[in-house]
Design a protein around this motif. Structure first.
Motif, PDB file in Angstrom:
ATOM      1  N   MET A 117      15.909   7.179   3.165  1.00 25.14           N
ATOM      2  CA  MET A 117      14.457   6.974   3.044  1.00 25.14           C
ATOM      3  C   MET A 117      13.730   8.310   2.939  1.00 25.14           C
ATOM      4  O   MET A 117      12.850   8.491   2.097  1.00 25.14           O
ATOM      5  CB  MET A 117      13.934   6.212   4.268  1.00 25.14           C
ATOM      6  N   MET A 118      14.091   9.246   3.795  1.00 24.38           N
ATOM      7  CA  MET A 118      13.436  10.552   3.776  1.00 24.38           C
ATOM      8  C   MET A 118      13.718  11.299   2.483  1.00 24.38           C
ATOM      9  O   MET A 118      12.837  11.948   1.916  1.00 24.38           O
ATOM     10  CB  MET A 118      13.883  11.381   4.977  1.00 24.38           C
ATOM     11  N   GLU A 119      14.947  11.198   2.005  1.00 27.53           N
ATOM     12  CA  GLU A 119      15.300  11.889   0.764  1.00 27.53           C
ATOM     13  C   GLU A 119      14.547  11.291  -0.418  1.00 27.53           C
ATOM     14  O   GLU A 119      14.047  12.021  -1.287  1.00 27.53           O
ATOM     15  CB  GLU A 119      16.807  11.809   0.530  1.00 27.53           C
ATOM     16  N   SER A 120      14.434   9.964  -0.440  1.00 27.50           N
ATOM     17  CA  SER A 120      13.672   9.307  -1.506  1.00 27.50           C
ATOM     18  C   SER A 120      12.206   9.729  -1.456  1.00 27.50           C
ATOM     19  O   SER A 120      11.594  10.015  -2.491  1.00 27.50           O
ATOM     20  CB  SER A 120      13.783   7.780  -1.365  1.00 27.50           C
ATOM     21  N   ALA A 121      11.649   9.747  -0.250  1.00 33.37           N
ATOM     22  CA  ALA A 121      10.254  10.167  -0.090  1.00 33.37           C
ATOM     23  C   ALA A 121      10.067  11.606  -0.549  1.00 33.37           C
ATOM     24  O   ALA A 121       9.066  11.950  -1.190  1.00 33.37           O
ATOM     25  CB  ALA A 121       9.830  10.011   1.371  1.00 33.37           C
ATOM     26  N   TYR A 145       0.855  -1.197   0.000  1.00 29.39           N
ATOM     27  CA  TYR A 145       0.000   0.000   0.000  1.00 29.39           C
ATOM     28  C   TYR A 145       0.888   1.244   0.000  1.00 29.39           C
ATOM     29  O   TYR A 145       1.011   1.905   1.011  1.00 29.39           O
ATOM     30  CB  TYR A 145      -0.913   0.000   1.234  1.00 29.39           C
ATOM     31  N   ASP A 146       1.461   1.536  -1.123  1.00 30.98           N
ATOM     32  CA  ASP A 146       2.505   2.568  -1.233  1.00 30.98           C
ATOM     33  C   ASP A 146       1.983   3.940  -0.818  1.00 30.98           C
ATOM     34  O   ASP A 146       1.729   4.806  -1.648  1.00 30.98           O
ATOM     35  CB  ASP A 146       3.016   2.610  -2.668  1.00 30.98           C
ATOM     36  N   SER A 147       1.830   4.113   0.496  1.00 34.24           N
ATOM     37  CA  SER A 147       1.303   5.366   1.035  1.00 34.24           C
ATOM     38  C   SER A 147       2.449   6.237   1.529  1.00 34.24           C
ATOM     39  O   SER A 147       3.384   5.735   2.158  1.00 34.24           O
ATOM     40  CB  SER A 147       0.336   5.070   2.193  1.00 34.24           C
ATOM     41  N   PRO A 148       2.399   7.545   1.251  1.00 37.65           N
ATOM     42  CA  PRO A 148       3.476   8.446   1.694  1.00 37.65           C
ATOM     43  C   PRO A 148       3.799   8.337   3.177  1.00 37.65           C
ATOM     44  O   PRO A 148       4.963   8.368   3.570  1.00 37.65           O
ATOM     45  CB  PRO A 148       2.928   9.833   1.338  1.00 37.65           C
ATOM     46  N   LYS A 149       2.757   8.198   4.005  1.00 40.84           N
ATOM     47  CA  LYS A 149       3.004   8.210   5.452  1.00 40.84           C
ATOM     48  C   LYS A 149       3.858   7.024   5.891  1.00 40.84           C
ATOM     49  O   LYS A 149       4.609   7.124   6.870  1.00 40.84           O
ATOM     50  CB  LYS A 149       1.684   8.209   6.224  1.00 40.84           C
ATOM     51  N   TYR A 150       3.774   5.910   5.159  1.00 45.52           N
ATOM     52  CA  TYR A 150       4.568   4.750   5.558  1.00 45.52           C
ATOM     53  C   TYR A 150       6.053   4.966   5.274  1.00 45.52           C
ATOM     54  O   TYR A 150       6.906   4.444   6.003  1.00 45.52           O
ATOM     55  CB  TYR A 150       4.058   3.490   4.864  1.00 45.52           C
ATOM     56  N   GLN A 201      11.846  13.239  -2.801  1.00 45.99           N
ATOM     57  CA  GLN A 201      11.949  13.293  -4.260  1.00 45.99           C
ATOM     58  C   GLN A 201      10.686  12.778  -4.949  1.00 45.99           C
ATOM     59  O   GLN A 201      10.362  13.201  -6.066  1.00 45.99           O
ATOM     60  CB  GLN A 201      13.178  12.503  -4.721  1.00 45.99           C
ATOM     61  N   MET A 202       9.957  11.887  -4.270  1.00 48.77           N
ATOM     62  CA  MET A 202       8.705  11.379  -4.832  1.00 48.77           C
ATOM     63  C   MET A 202       7.512  12.258  -4.481  1.00 48.77           C
ATOM     64  O   MET A 202       6.375  11.947  -4.816  1.00 48.77           O
ATOM     65  CB  MET A 202       8.465   9.947  -4.347  1.00 48.77           C
ATOM     66  N   GLY A 203       7.762  13.340  -3.760  1.00 53.87           N
ATOM     67  CA  GLY A 203       6.683  14.243  -3.383  1.00 53.87           C
ATOM     68  C   GLY A 203       5.885  13.796  -2.186  1.00 53.87           C
ATOM     69  O   GLY A 203       4.774  14.272  -1.959  1.00 53.87           O
ATOM     70  N   TYR A 204       6.448  12.880  -1.386  1.00 50.24           N
ATOM     71  CA  TYR A 204       5.727  12.339  -0.240  1.00 50.24           C
ATOM     72  C   TYR A 204       5.925  13.167   1.025  1.00 50.24           C
ATOM     73  O   TYR A 204       5.172  13.013   1.984  1.00 50.24           O
ATOM     74  CB  TYR A 204       6.165  10.902   0.043  1.00 50.24           C
ATOM     75  N   VAL A 205       6.968  13.991   1.057  1.00 49.10           N
ATOM     76  CA  VAL A 205       7.236  14.798   2.258  1.00 49.10           C
ATOM     77  C   VAL A 205       6.568  16.151   2.039  1.00 49.10           C
ATOM     78  O   VAL A 205       7.099  17.013   1.333  1.00 49.10           O
ATOM     79  CB  VAL A 205       8.746  14.965   2.495  1.00 49.10           C
ATOM     80  N   GLU A 206       5.392  16.316   2.628  1.00 50.20           N
ATOM     81  CA  GLU A 206       4.569  17.485   2.326  1.00 50.20           C
ATOM     82  C   GLU A 206       4.260  18.357   3.543  1.00 50.20           C
ATOM     83  O   GLU A 206       4.144  19.576   3.417  1.00 50.20           O
ATOM     84  CB  GLU A 206       3.256  17.045   1.681  1.00 50.20           C
ATOM     85  N   SER A 207       4.114  17.771   4.676  1.00 52.43           N
ATOM     86  CA  SER A 207       3.715  18.545   5.857  1.00 52.43           C
ATOM     87  C   SER A 207       4.889  19.357   6.374  1.00 52.43           C
ATOM     88  O   SER A 207       6.065  19.021   6.162  1.00 52.43           O
ATOM     89  CB  SER A 207       3.200  17.622   6.958  1.00 52.43           C
TER      90      SER A 207
END
Length: 442
Positions: free
Chosen positions: A265-269, A240-245, A271-277
Motif C-alpha cells: 500500500m505504501m509503495e503504491s501510494a 474520496y481518493d485522498s492521499p491521506k487515506y 508511486q502515485m505521489g501520495y507519500v509527500e511528508s
C-alpha cells in the motif's frame, strides 16, 4: 508492524472532534411568510396541532426586526423586539414563540450563542405552536448545544425532535447524535447512529458524506476494531481518493500484522505521489528496511534529504547510512556516516566507521575513526580496541597492535578473541623480525 501507528492515530483524530462531520450549522428564523401559512391550514389538510394565527400587527413588528437584523443592525433589531416583548401579555403562544425565535436568530448572528440558546429554548416552550416550526427550532438547539460542547443537551433536543417526528428520521439527525455520543465517549452508541445514517443515505441512492465516514472510522478505532477501520478506509479510498487515506490504510494493515500488504500500500501510494511528508517518507524507508529491501529505503531517504523534505539531522543521516550499509553499499554509507558522526555526542558511529574502513582495508582511517570513537565514548569499547589492534597489525605496528589487543582482553565480550589474535600477532611479530634480520644480513 506498528511504526506507522503514531502517524495513524494522529491522522484519525483530525476533524472528528470538530463540528464538521457532515452536519453544518445552518440557523435561520422561520420566515414570516411561512409563519402565516403554517397557522392557516387549508380545509381538508391533516392538522396535527391546532395553533393560533400570527396577527398582522405582530407580523409587521417582527418584519421590521428582521429587516434591521438582515442589515446588521443588532441593537436596532433587539430594540424593536423589545417593543414587541412589552406587549407579551396580549400575544398568543405562536406570536410569543416567533418573537423568541427572532431574538435567538439575531443573537446567533451576533455570535452571542448563550443568549441565542436561551431564546430558542423559550421559543419551543410556548405552546401550542406548529409542529414543523417546533421541530426546526429543536434541531437548531441541538446544533447550537453541539457547538458549545453541551453534548447531553444535543442528544436531549434531538430526542425531542424525534418524539414529534412521524416519518423517516433524516441521516443528518443520526450524524449529529453520533457526534454527540462520540464526544461523550459513548462509542458503541455513536457507532450505531452513524451506521444508521450511512445505511439510510445509501439506501436512498446517495453517497455518504466524507465527514460521516471520518466519524465512523474514528468511532471504530476507539472501539478497537481495526478490521472495521480497515474496511472503512478502503471505502474512503474508493469514494474520496485522498492521499491521506492510502497512508492510513497502510498503517491499519500494519496494525493487523499484514505487513506485506502494508508495504504494498505504501509503495503504491509513493508511486502515485501520495507519500509527500517527511514523516511518511521516513516511515516508507523504515518499511523497506524492515522488509529487507534496504537499497530502496536508502533511495527514499536520500531523495527526501536532497529535496529538503527531511532535515539533515542525526536520526535521518544515521538511518540513511544504516540502509546503505545493509544494502552492502559501504562506500555510499561512509560519507553519510561521517557527517552523522560529526553531529553525535558519543562515538558509536565512529566505531562503525572504524569497522567499515577496516573491511575496506583502509587501515589508517580505521585507526583514526576507532581512536575518535574511544575518545567520545562507546558502549562496547572492547570491540573498538579489537578493530584498532587489527588495523595497527595490518600496518605492521606490532607493539601498538598488541597493546590494543591487551586492552580488548580486559572486556569479557572480546577477551577470548583478543587472546587468540594476540598470540597470532606475537608470532607474526617474531617472524617479521626474523625476516627483517635476514634481509639486513644479506
Amino acid at each position: 508492524m506498528k511504526l506507522l501507528n503514531t502517524v495513524l492515530i494522529n491522522s484519525l483524530m483530525v476533524s472528528v472532534i470538530s463540528f464538521a462531520a457532515g452536519v453544518s450549522l445552518s440557523l435561520a428564523p422561520t420566515s414570516l411568510a411561512y409563519a402565516q401559512a403554517a397557522s392557516d391550514v387549508k380545509p381538508g389538510e391533516k392538522r396535527t396541532r391546532r395553533t393560533p394565527a400570527l396577527r398582522s400587527r405582530v407580523y409587521e413588528q417582527l418584519s421590521r426586526a428582521q429587516t434591521q437584523g438582515d442589515a446588521g443592525d443588532v441593537p436596532g433589531a433587539i430594540a424593536i423586539l423589545d417593543e414587541v416583548k412589552d406587549k407579551i401579555s396580549s400575544m398568543n403562544s405562536y406570536e410569543r414563540s416567533m418573537m423568541y425565535n427572532f431574538y435567538g436568530f439575531v443573537y446567533y448572528n451576533d455570535e452571542q450563542f448563550a443568549k441565542a440558546i436561551e431564546n430558542f429554548e423559550l421559543a419551543v416552550e410556548q405552546q401550542p405552536i406548529p409542529v414543523n416550526f417546533e421541530k426546526t427550532t429543536l434541531f437548531s438547539l441541538s446544533q447550537l448545544h453541539m457547538m458549545q460542547g453541551n453534548y447531553d443537551k444535543t442528544i436531549e433536543y434531538l430526542e425531542k425532535w424525534e418524539a414529534l417526528n412521524d416519518g423517516v428520521i433524516p441521516p443528518k439527525n443520526y450524524v449529529l447524535k453520533a457526534q454527540a455520543h462520540y464526544q461523550n465517549k459513548n462509542y458503541a452508541e455513536s457507532a450505531s447512529y452513524i451506521e444508521q445514517a450511512i445505511e439510510g443515505h445509501e439506501a436512498e441512492g446517495y453517497l455518504p458524506d466524507e465527514g460521516w465516514l471520518i466519524l465512523q472510522r474514528a468511532v471504530y478505532y476507539e472501539l478497537k476494531q481495526p478490521e472495521k477501520v480497515k474496511d472503512i478506509l478502503a471505502k474512503m479510498i474508493r469514494l474520496y481518493d485522498s492521499p491521506k487515506y492510502w497512508i492510513q490504510l497502510a498503517g491499519m494493515y500494519g496494525e493487523l500484522g499484514e505487513e506485506k500488504t502494508q508495504l504494498a500500500m505504501m509503495e503504491s501510494a509513493y508511486q502515485m505521489g501520495y507519500v509527500e511528508s517527511g514523516a511518511d517518507l521516513f516511515n516508507l524507508a523504515q518499511l523497506y528496511y524492515y522488509h529487507e529491501v534496504p537499497y530502496k529505503g536508502a533511495l527514499v531517504m536520500q531523495q527526501a534529504l536532497e529535496s529538503g523534505t527531511l532535515e539533515r539531522n542525526l536520526r535521518n543521516l544515521k538511518f540513511l547510512a544504516t540502509c546503505w550499509q545493509a544494502a552492502k553499499e559501504d562506500e555510499k554509507a561512509i560519507p553519510v556516516m561521517q557527517t552523522a558522526s560529526s553531529l553525535a555526542s558519543d562515538g558509536e558511529l565512529d566505531a562503525q566507521l572504524g569497522h567499515l574502513f577496516y573491511n575496506l582495508e583502509d587501515y589508517s582511517k580505521a585507526v583514526a575513526a576507532s581512536r575518535l570513537a574511544l575518545e567520545k565514548g562507546v558502549k562496547k569499547p572492547g570491540a573498538v580496541h579489537m578493530v584498532l589492534g587489527l588495523s595497527l597489525y595490518n600496518q605492521r605496528k606490532f607493539v601498538e597492535a598488541l597493546d590494543e589487543l591487551a586492552k580488548a582482553e580486559a572486556f569479557p565480550a572480546s577477551r577470548s578473541t583478543a587472546k587468540q589474535w594476540a598470540s597470532f600477532v606475537s608470532r607474526e611479530q617474531r617472524d617479521f623480525e626474523i625476516l627483517k634480520q635476514q634481509a639486513e644480513s644479506i
